[in-house]
Design a protein around this motif. Structure first.
Motif: not given
Length: 316
Positions: A136-151
């Motif tokens: 009943d306790a969401p931790v992540l909500r509709n998360l969109s994240v990108i970690a680019h290669a080499g960065q």
């Protein structure tokens, strides 16, 4: 169910009767042993003059002997009560229904592809997650994240906003409630779990100190650090003042795992150590896809991109 009530009442009565008897017997034995002690000390000169110390000691040990067996019997009775209580929880867990959406055997099967190119873009697509024990306790909500290669990608936010959870999901300690996590455009479920984890290095935030001096603990990550650099890192971590109040200042031994220091002091020293190795961390991140979790913006000022979390949402 009602037929068990007399059995429960009877067993409870028998148990309380046994414990009462053992307690009375133990108190009686202690009283008699205490009387011997009182007699010996009230007539101490007489006992010593007649060389009766060993005799009185044997009398005392004789009275205390039965109490040891009484303690063993009483401990066995209480242990049987605690064992029954613990067994109930174990049996409840065994009888608990299996979540058909999670198959741990499939996660560890070796039928997935050994993909060599792990150093690629890491992307969370519309990710939602809640821990199995807190649905009943969401931790992540509709998360969109990108970690680019080499960065270097930084995740920042207050405690409990979901930063560390992203890493746990990336290591496949948990499966998402919905959404997809990809590496180089391929779902993470296409990667062999063992091969995936062998190609990921994780540096924990837990402040662990070694059984050496404060100076050596701070210098641990950079062996050629000067005294001035170490003291400057300690000042930035708000640790210099209390270190100077320690018995041997920077040469004070913290004990194994920093047992001689408080939790806050350990955290400050660990932070100073992190600051002194920041240059080394920056070098280690070159050419690698790096995700940094931090509370202090100064530690991630060299990141290529920064995501700000708040209560499981991406806000900036």
């Amino acid at each position: 169910m009602l037929c068990l009530i007399p059995l429960v009442i009877g067993s409870s009565f028998a148990f309380s009767k046994l414990t009462d008897n053992e307690t009375v017997y133990e108190l009686k034995s202690y009283a008699e042993a205490g009387q011997i002690v009182q007699e010996a000390f009230s007539s101490l000169r007489t006992v010593i003059s007649f060389n009766g110390a060993k005799f009185e000691q044997k009398r005392y040990d004789k009275e205390l002997g039965p109490t040891s067996w009484g303690g063993i019997r009483q401990g066995a009775l209480f242990g049987l009560s605690e064992a029954r209580g613990a067994a109930a929880l174990v049996f409840r867990l065994i009888d608990e229904g299996k979540d058909e959406s999670i198959n741990e055997e499939e996660v560890w099967e070796d039928n997935t592809e050994f993909i060599c190119n792990i150093n690629s873009d890491i992307e969370f697509h519309n990710f939602n997650f809640h821990y199995p024990s807190r649905k009943d306790a969401p931790v992540l909500r509709n998360l969109s994240v990108i970690a680019h290669a080499g960065q270097t990608t930084a995740l920042v936010g207050s405690r409990g906003c979901g930063k560390s959870t992203c890493i746990s999901l990336f290591l496949r300690y948990y499966e998402p409630s919905s959404g997809e996590l990809t590496i180089d455009g391929k779902p993470i479920t296409d990667y062999n779990v063992q091969h995936l984890r062998e190609n990921i290095g994780v540096v924990s935030q837990e402040p662990v100190l070694l059984g050496m001096t404060v100076y050596e603990n701070i210098r641990f990550g950079k062996s050629n650090a000067t005294q001035d650099e170490i003291e400057e890192a300690a000042r930035e971590a708000n640790a210099h003042n209390f270190i100077m109040q320690l018995p041997d200042k920077y040469e004070t031994l913290g004990g194994e795992r920093g047992v001689q220091l408080s939790g806050g002091e350990k955290q400050c020293i660990a932070l100073a150590r992190a600051l002194i190795v920041q240059e080394a961390l920056d070098r280690a991140c070159q050419g690698r896809t790096t995700i940094v979790i931090a509370h202090r913006l100064t530690t991630i000022r060299n990141a290529n991109q920064i995501y700000v979390f708040d209560k499981g949402n991406l806000v900036e």
